[in-house]
Design a protein around this motif. Structure first.
Motif, PDB file in Angstrom:
ATOM      1  N   GLN A 274      12.772  -6.157  41.973  1.00 40.38           N
ATOM      2  CA  GLN A 274      10.998  -6.351  40.992  1.00 40.38           C
ATOM      3  C   GLN A 274      11.113  -7.414  40.535  1.00 40.38           C
ATOM      4  N   ASP A 275      12.389  -7.847  39.970  1.00 44.59           N
ATOM      5  CA  ASP A 275      12.919  -9.427  39.041  1.00 44.59           C
ATOM      6  C   ASP A 275      12.510  -8.961  38.162  1.00 44.59           C
ATOM      7  N   MET A 276      13.450  -7.717  37.732  1.00 50.07           N
ATOM      8  CA  MET A 276      12.780  -6.942  36.315  1.00 50.07           C
ATOM      9  C   MET A 276      14.316  -7.571  35.519  1.00 50.07           C
ATOM     10  N   GLY A 277      14.151  -7.690  33.974  1.00 48.10           N
ATOM     11  CA  GLY A 277      14.665  -8.249  33.055  1.00 48.10           C
ATOM     12  C   GLY A 277      15.818  -6.608  32.992  1.00 48.10           C
ATOM     13  N   VAL A 278      17.689  -7.140  32.893  1.00 51.72           N
ATOM     14  CA  VAL A 278      17.906  -5.300  33.214  1.00 51.72           C
ATOM     15  C   VAL A 278      18.302  -5.824  31.503  1.00 51.72           C
ATOM     16  N   PHE A 279      18.922  -4.385  30.719  1.00 54.12           N
ATOM     17  CA  PHE A 279      19.389  -4.533  29.606  1.00 54.12           C
ATOM     18  C   PHE A 279      19.980  -2.875  29.461  1.00 54.12           C
ATOM     19  N   ILE A 280      21.455  -3.443  28.760  1.00 59.67           N
ATOM     20  CA  ILE A 280      22.074  -2.412  29.227  1.00 59.67           C
ATOM     21  C   ILE A 280      22.408  -1.272  27.409  1.00 59.67           C
ATOM     22  N   ILE A 281      21.796  -0.183  28.213  1.00 57.91           N
ATOM     23  CA  ILE A 281      21.245   0.382  26.854  1.00 57.91           C
ATOM     24  C   ILE A 281      22.788   1.230  26.137  1.00 57.91           C
ATOM     25  N   SER A 282      23.232   0.682  24.931  1.00 56.43           N
ATOM     26  CA  SER A 282      24.802   1.377  24.501  1.00 56.43           C
ATOM     27  C   SER A 282      26.218   1.413  25.179  1.00 56.43           C
ATOM     28  N   PRO A 283      26.116  -0.059  25.610  1.00 54.73           N
ATOM     29  CA  PRO A 283      27.770   0.350  26.443  1.00 54.73           C
ATOM     30  C   PRO A 283      29.177   0.811  25.782  1.00 54.73           C
ATOM     31  N   THR A 284      28.945   0.580  23.833  1.00 55.50           N
ATOM     32  CA  THR A 284      30.076   0.703  23.594  1.00 55.50           C
ATOM     33  C   THR A 284      30.493   2.148  22.855  1.00 55.50           C
ATOM     34  N   ASP A 285      29.157   2.554  22.147  1.00 58.37           N
ATOM     35  CA  ASP A 285      29.025   3.861  22.116  1.00 58.37           C
ATOM     36  C   ASP A 285      28.945   5.063  22.921  1.00 58.37           C
ATOM     37  N   LYS A 286      27.476   4.808  24.030  1.00 57.99           N
ATOM     38  CA  LYS A 286      27.812   6.328  24.811  1.00 57.99           C
ATOM     39  C   LYS A 286      28.191   5.712  26.328  1.00 57.99           C
ATOM     40  N   GLY A 287      29.300   4.364  26.193  1.00 60.22           N
ATOM     41  CA  GLY A 287      29.823   3.847  26.764  1.00 60.22           C
ATOM     42  C   GLY A 287      31.788   4.481  27.008  1.00 60.22           C
TER      43      GLY A 287
END
Length: 393
Positions: free
Chosen positions: A197-210
């Motif tokens: 869909q050519d959407m922006g992709v933002f990853i949430i909390s890779p350090t904490d929840k990750g």
């Protein structure tokens, strides 16, 4: 800093974003006069440090307590054309309530416009419907978009992959904030759909929840060497061009430093990552067995299909992390949120196994004979004081 095109928004997004849920004074709204000067100064210093290193995407939410109000005392003093400002507002069954909350967010930030609005927490079919139905929350946001108060509209989610994909496939959103990192790669189909869909992709909390990677177990440190677990995870995520930015929940100016070490490694990811990935995979195989790793998710019911609403997939996933990487502290924190996380982290812990019969629910699993004992063992290892979500949204 390096930048990536944020999908059809055409924004040049830094590969790291300054998330706004750790430097604020309180998780509830309080009068500005009650915000300590020292806290406000730390927030402003953190924002200025973010801009100094090229992280010009400042991201917050109405649900982050005093974050918006505190940012509203800083952002208007900065060059507006250099900022990408994002806030998020949770969908409501009453679109008028959503509109009032959204207008409060814009008032709090004290800006003429925001670059990005996220519908915050499309985690269920119901919350998706609140957003996209005629006369719903998205229609309210579109009105402010027509007035020039909002540039682009996306959504954030902690929901299951199928709900995320359904939201993406409506074609009504410009970007998505979602969870995806080394220890939890389930949402890759959603990232693939967003790319289509050519959407922006933002990853949430890779350090904490990750993985609570700011406080990693020694086994994980050794497996990720010569990188730190933070740098490894950042590099893993950003080695995929479909991923545009990772949220860094900075609580103080120095919190950016470890993440910045990944920038010179991005061009070398194909060389640096494979030996670490191989060690991590082998450690998991040694601890859990190759057959379990390949098949453990098969046939597992969702919490709403399980007696007692037990979240079997999450509990077994936490057991895997515990066995493979010694992630005790992280697993305890996540396990004890079960029962208190609402649709942000659904389902219950395995504390009442003696009162229910799981046989029918897990009959399709190739490991049905083992699962009850694994659940009981994991509960014994992880049970503790109940944990509440930080955000009330």
């Amino acid at each position: 800093m390096q930048y990536r095109r944020f999908g059809r928004t055409e924004l040049q997004m830094p590969v790291f974003s300054c998330g706004g849920m750790r430097y604020q004074h309180a998780w509830k709204d309080v009068p500005e006069s009650q915000i300590p000067r020292k806290n406000q100064e730390n927030l402003e210093t953190t924002i200025r440090r973010s801009l100094t290193v090229g992280i010009n995407h400042i991201e917050t939410a109405r649900g982050y307590g005093t974050s918006e109000v505190q940012l509203g005392k800083v952002l208007p003093k900065l060059p507006r054309e250099q900022l990408i400002v994002q806030t998020k507002v949770s969908p409501k069954p009453d679109a008028k309530e959503f509109r009032m909350t959204l207008k409060q967010s814009l008032q709090n930030l004290r800006l003429d416009y925001i670059d990005l609005l996220g519908i915050h927490g499309i985690n269920t079919p119901e919350t998706l419907e609140w957003a996209i139905r005629p006369g719903g929350c998205l229609d309210e946001a579109r009105q402010l978009q027509k007035q020039g108060r909002i540039r682009h509209i996306g959504f954030s989610t902690h929901g299951p992959t199928h709900v995320i994909v359904d939201a993406i496939n409506t074609g009504q959103f410009d970007y998505v904030n979602l969870h995806w990192y080394y220890i939890n790669q389930d949402n890759w189909p959603a990232i693939a759909a967003a790319t289509q869909q050519d959407m922006g992709v933002f990853i949430i909390s890779p350090t904490d929840k990750g993985g609570h990677l700011y406080n990693p177990p020694q086994k994980l440190v050794d497996l990720c060497a010569p990188l730190s677990p933070i740098v490894f995870n950042d590099l893993f995520c950003l080695s995929h061009p479909q991923v545009h930015t990772l949220s860094l929940g900075a609580a103080q100016p120095s919190d950016f430093d470890e993440h910045l070490k990944v920038l010179p490694l991005l061009a070398e990811a194909d060389t640096v990552l494979p030996p670490i990935l191989q060690r991590l995979e082998q450690a998991a195989i040694d601890a859990l067995g190759a057959d379990w790793l390949r098949t453990w998710k098969l046939g597992l019911p969702s919490p709403d299909q399980t007696p007692g609403n037990i979240n079997i997939p999450i509990i077994l996933w936490l057991r895997n992390l515990l066995e493979a990487f010694d992630m005790q502290e992280y697993a305890e924190a996540r396990y004890n949120l079960l029962g208190n996380g609402g649709h942000w982290f659904p389902g219950n812990p395995a504390d009442k196994l003696d009162e229910i019969d799981l046989r029918a629910a897990i009959a399709q699993s190739p490991h049905a004979d083992k699962i009850p004992a694994f659940l009981a063992e994991t509960h014994q290892r992880l049970q503790g004081k109940a944990v509440q979500r930080l955000s009330s949204s």
